[in-house]
Write an enzyme that holds these catalytic residues in place. Structure first.
Site, PDB file in Angstrom:
ATOM      1  N   ASP A   1      16.104  44.726  68.288  1.00 14.29           N
ATOM      2  CA  ASP A   1      16.776  44.876  67.003  1.00 14.29           C
ATOM      3  C   ASP A   1      15.695  44.765  65.931  1.00 14.29           C
ATOM      4  OD1 ASP A   1      18.118  44.583  64.604  1.00 14.29           O
ATOM      5  OD2 ASP A   1      19.787  43.477  65.508  1.00 14.29           O
TER       6      ASP A   1
ATOM      7  N   TYR B   1      19.640  54.437  50.050  1.00 16.35           N
ATOM      8  CA  TYR B   1      19.032  55.259  51.107  1.00 16.35           C
ATOM      9  C   TYR B   1      17.854  56.053  50.534  1.00 16.35           C
ATOM     10  CZ  TYR B   1      18.863  58.676  54.964  1.00 16.35           C
ATOM     11  OH  TYR B   1      18.468  59.468  56.014  1.00 16.35           O
TER      12      TYR B   1
ATOM     13  N   GLY C   1      20.993  60.316  68.378  1.00 15.73           N
ATOM     14  CA  GLY C   1      20.632  61.337  67.398  1.00 15.73           C
ATOM     15  C   GLY C   1      19.211  61.881  67.474  1.00 15.73           C
ATOM     16  N   ILE C   2      18.502  61.802  66.376  1.00 16.85           N
ATOM     17  CA  ILE C   2      17.172  62.403  66.265  1.00 16.85           C
ATOM     18  C   ILE C   2      16.181  61.725  67.217  1.00 16.85           C
ATOM     19  CG2 ILE C   2      15.209  62.739  64.681  1.00 16.85           C
ATOM     20  CD1 ILE C   2      17.352  63.091  62.416  1.00 16.85           C
TER      21      ILE C   2
ATOM     22  N   ALA D   1      14.329  55.061  63.918  1.00 18.09           N
ATOM     23  CA  ALA D   1      15.433  54.119  63.656  1.00 18.09           C
ATOM     24  C   ALA D   1      15.753  54.117  62.164  1.00 18.09           C
ATOM     25  CB  ALA D   1      15.049  52.714  64.115  1.00 18.09           C
TER      26      ALA D   1
ATOM     27  N   LYS E   1      13.828  56.019  51.620  1.00 24.57           N
ATOM     28  CA  LYS E   1      13.123  57.198  52.142  1.00 24.57           C
ATOM     29  C   LYS E   1      11.983  57.609  51.203  1.00 24.57           C
ATOM     30  CE  LYS E   1      15.457  57.635  55.918  1.00 24.57           C
ATOM     31  NZ  LYS E   1      14.821  57.392  57.221  1.00 24.57           N
TER      32      LYS E   1
ATOM     33  N   ARG F   1      18.756  49.455  70.059  1.00 22.27           N
ATOM     34  CA  ARG F   1      19.506  48.199  70.234  1.00 22.27           C
ATOM     35  C   ARG F   1      20.570  48.300  71.309  1.00 22.27           C
ATOM     36  NH1 ARG F   1      22.015  47.112  64.458  1.00 22.27           N
ATOM     37  NH2 ARG F   1      22.410  49.306  64.874  1.00 22.27           N
TER      38      ARG F   1
ATOM     39  N   SER G   1      18.035  55.592  71.019  1.00 23.39           N
ATOM     40  CA  SER G   1      19.349  55.519  71.669  1.00 23.39           C
ATOM     41  C   SER G   1      20.341  56.513  71.083  1.00 23.39           C
ATOM     42  CB  SER G   1      19.896  54.093  71.533  1.00 23.39           C
ATOM     43  OG  SER G   1      19.777  53.677  70.192  1.00 23.39           O
TER      44      SER G   1
HETATM   45  N1  LIG Z   1      21.313  62.687  60.483  1.00 24.10           N
HETATM   46  C1  LIG Z   1      20.845  63.095  59.325  1.00 24.10           C
HETATM   47  O1  LIG Z   1      21.498  63.882  58.617  1.00 24.10           O
HETATM   48  C2  LIG Z   1      19.495  62.637  58.852  1.00 24.10           C
HETATM   49  C3  LIG Z   1      18.905  63.349  57.800  1.00 24.10           C
HETATM   50  C4  LIG Z   1      17.660  62.946  57.342  1.00 24.10           C
HETATM   51  C5  LIG Z   1      17.036  61.849  57.896  1.00 24.10           C
HETATM   52  N2  LIG Z   1      17.637  61.167  58.900  1.00 24.10           N
HETATM   53  C6  LIG Z   1      16.943  60.004  59.435  1.00 24.10           C
HETATM   54  O2  LIG Z   1      16.716  60.179  60.804  1.00 24.10           O
HETATM   55  C7  LIG Z   1      16.653  58.908  61.455  1.00 24.10           C
HETATM   56  C8  LIG Z   1      17.571  58.914  62.670  1.00 24.10           C
HETATM   57  O3  LIG Z   1      18.890  59.085  62.217  1.00 24.10           O
HETATM   58  P1  LIG Z   1      20.044  59.733  63.123  1.00 24.10           P
HETATM   59  O4  LIG Z   1      20.727  60.715  62.298  1.00 24.10           O
HETATM   60  O5  LIG Z   1      19.496  60.088  64.436  1.00 24.10           O
HETATM   61  O6  LIG Z   1      21.017  58.457  63.224  1.00 24.10           O
HETATM   62  P2  LIG Z   1      21.788  57.790  64.443  1.00 24.10           P
HETATM   63  O7  LIG Z   1      22.245  58.825  65.405  1.00 24.10           O
HETATM   64  O8  LIG Z   1      22.785  56.885  63.816  1.00 24.10           O
HETATM   65  O9  LIG Z   1      20.638  56.924  65.134  1.00 24.10           O
HETATM   66  C9  LIG Z   1      20.089  55.821  64.469  1.00 24.10           C
HETATM   67  C10 LIG Z   1      19.150  55.108  65.411  1.00 24.10           C
HETATM   68  O10 LIG Z   1      18.584  54.002  64.696  1.00 24.10           O
HETATM   69  C11 LIG Z   1      18.709  52.844  65.525  1.00 24.10           C
HETATM   70  N3  LIG Z   1      18.858  51.628  64.725  1.00 24.10           N
HETATM   71  C12 LIG Z   1      19.675  51.403  63.679  1.00 24.10           C
HETATM   72  N4  LIG Z   1      19.580  50.119  63.296  1.00 24.10           N
HETATM   73  C13 LIG Z   1      18.685  49.532  64.137  1.00 24.10           C
HETATM   74  C14 LIG Z   1      18.172  48.211  64.269  1.00 24.10           C
HETATM   75  N5  LIG Z   1      18.573  47.211  63.464  1.00 24.10           N
HETATM   76  N6  LIG Z   1      17.271  47.972  65.235  1.00 24.10           N
HETATM   77  C15 LIG Z   1      16.869  48.959  66.087  1.00 24.10           C
HETATM   78  N7  LIG Z   1      17.314  50.212  66.017  1.00 24.10           N
HETATM   79  C16 LIG Z   1      18.224  50.490  65.056  1.00 24.10           C
HETATM   80  C17 LIG Z   1      19.971  53.072  66.327  1.00 24.10           C
HETATM   81  O11 LIG Z   1      19.912  52.244  67.476  1.00 24.10           O
HETATM   82  P3  LIG Z   1      21.265  51.647  68.166  1.00 24.10           P
HETATM   83  O12 LIG Z   1      22.216  52.811  68.260  1.00 24.10           O
HETATM   84  O13 LIG Z   1      20.754  51.229  69.493  1.00 24.10           O
HETATM   85  O14 LIG Z   1      21.747  50.583  67.297  1.00 24.10           O
HETATM   86  C18 LIG Z   1      19.859  54.555  66.642  1.00 24.10           C
HETATM   87  O15 LIG Z   1      19.050  54.762  67.767  1.00 24.10           O
HETATM   88  C19 LIG Z   1      17.023  57.882  60.397  1.00 24.10           C
HETATM   89  O16 LIG Z   1      15.865  57.295  59.870  1.00 24.10           O
HETATM   90  C20 LIG Z   1      17.716  58.715  59.330  1.00 24.10           C
HETATM   91  O17 LIG Z   1      17.598  58.140  58.058  1.00 24.10           O
HETATM   92  C21 LIG Z   1      18.858  61.535  59.393  1.00 24.10           C
END
Ligand SMILES: NC(=O)c1ccc[n+]([C@@H]2O[C@H](COP(=O)([O-])OP(=O)(O)OC[C@H]3O[C@@H](n4cnc5c(N)ncnc54)[C@H](OP(=O)(O)O)[C@@H]3O)[C@@H](O)[C@H]2O)c1
Length: 248
Positions: free
Chosen positions: A64, A153, A20-21, A88, A157, A41, A18
């Site tokens: 969730d 965090y 970002g990545i 997620a 990871k 979610r 839903s």
């Molecule tokens: N952005 C960065 O700089 C970065 C760097 C390295 C690694 N990452 C990793 O990449 C992954 C994606 O991160 P992002 O940056 O794309 O973040 P994001 O835009 O905040 O997206 C997070 C996603 O995780 C889902 N999520 C969170 N809690 C959840 C739950 N309880 N049940 C089901 N889904 C849940 C959210 O769903 P809802 O919105 O529907 O709640 C959303 O789709 C993560 O594992 C993060 O640690 C990110």
């Protein structure tokens, strides 16, 4: 047309689709011919991703991942899979002295335990095709470095990267590959809660040799390589994609 990275006809589960990545992974996979099962979610945002997928057979499941019943329901709805991308995740930066057991359990549940349980159930139910590929979206944090307030965090990871290597060995006999992608900072909503200020981010980006943060699609392309048959001899790897950040 010759394309070793095609995902034509592959069925792929993407969590966190839903935003970002995860959203970028789902959209880019659909452009390469995959059928997607996307989960998240937030119904409105998940639907927005669903509507942006290229036109194949896709499925959207709200869940969730903190709730084990939701994980069970998700797994019960799955067809046979050629790929899984666990996107997620939450960040929740906090100075170490304020860490509580509850906060630690919350972040480990989403970032480590849920993807572990989903993978175990998929394996137990024989839902993975021969030569399937599992990809965990990890981070540079906890693997190559960490950050102020990043202890929980980083721990989650680091655990994912260890898990990747362990499962890769266990599933290799079935020809199933397991890898992680370790991104540096990517422009998504994950740090949008105001706890990391705009000024901090402006300073931080200067530390990247390529002088910018990554884009969600750039992580998606790494995941696509690992999902495709182009990486058929790659397993147990932790693929770094960080604009050179960890060089310095
Ligand atoms: N952005 C960065 O700089 C970065 C760097 C390295 C690694 N990452 C990793 O990449 C992954 C994606 O991160 P992002 O940056 O794309 O973040 P994001 O835009 O905040 O997206 C997070 C996603 O995780 C889902 N999520 C969170 N809690 C959840 C739950 N309880 N049940 C089901 N889904 C849940 C959210 O769903 P809802 O919105 O529907 O709640 C959303 O789709 C993560 O594992 C993060 O640690 C990110």
């Amino acid at each position: 047309m010759y394309n070793p990275f095609t995902l034509q006809g592959k069925t792929i589960l993407v969590t966190g689709a839903s935003s970002g990545i995860g959203r970028a992974v789902a959209i880019e996979c659909s452009r390469l011919g995959a059928n997607l099962i996307i989960t998240g979610r937030d119904e409105r945002r998940l639907k927005a991703t669903f509507e942006d997928l290229d036109d194949y057979k896709h499925q959207m499941i709200l869940a969730d991942l903190r709730v084990n019943d939701n994980i069970d329901r998700l797994v019960k709805s799955l067809p046979c899979l050629d790929g899984v991308v666990h996107c997620a995740g939450i960040a929740d930066p906090l100075p170490f002295k304020f860490v509580t057991q509850q906060k630690l359990e919350d972040i480990l549940k989403i970032n480590f335990i849920s993807p572990t349980l989903i993978t175990r159930e998929i394996v137990k139910k024989n839902l993975l095709s021969k030569n399937a590929s599992i990809v965990f979206i990890s981070s540079i944090s906890g693997v190559f470095c960490s950050s102020v307030g990043g202890s929980m965090y980083s721990a989650s990871k680091g655990a994912i990267n260890g898990l990747t290597k362990g499962i890769a060995i266990d599933l290799a006999t079935k020809g199933i590959r397991v890898n992680s992608v370790c991104p540096g900072m990517i422009e998504t909503n994950i740090f949008e809660d105001g706890r990391v200020s705009k000024d901090q981010l402006t300073e931080d980006v200067k530390r990247y040799p390529l002088k910018r943060y990554g884009k969600p699609e750039e992580v998606a392309f790494a995941a696509i390589y690992l999902l495709s048959d182009a990486s058929v001899w790659v397993t147990g790897s932790n693929l770094l994609i960080d604009g050179g950040y960890t060089l310095l």
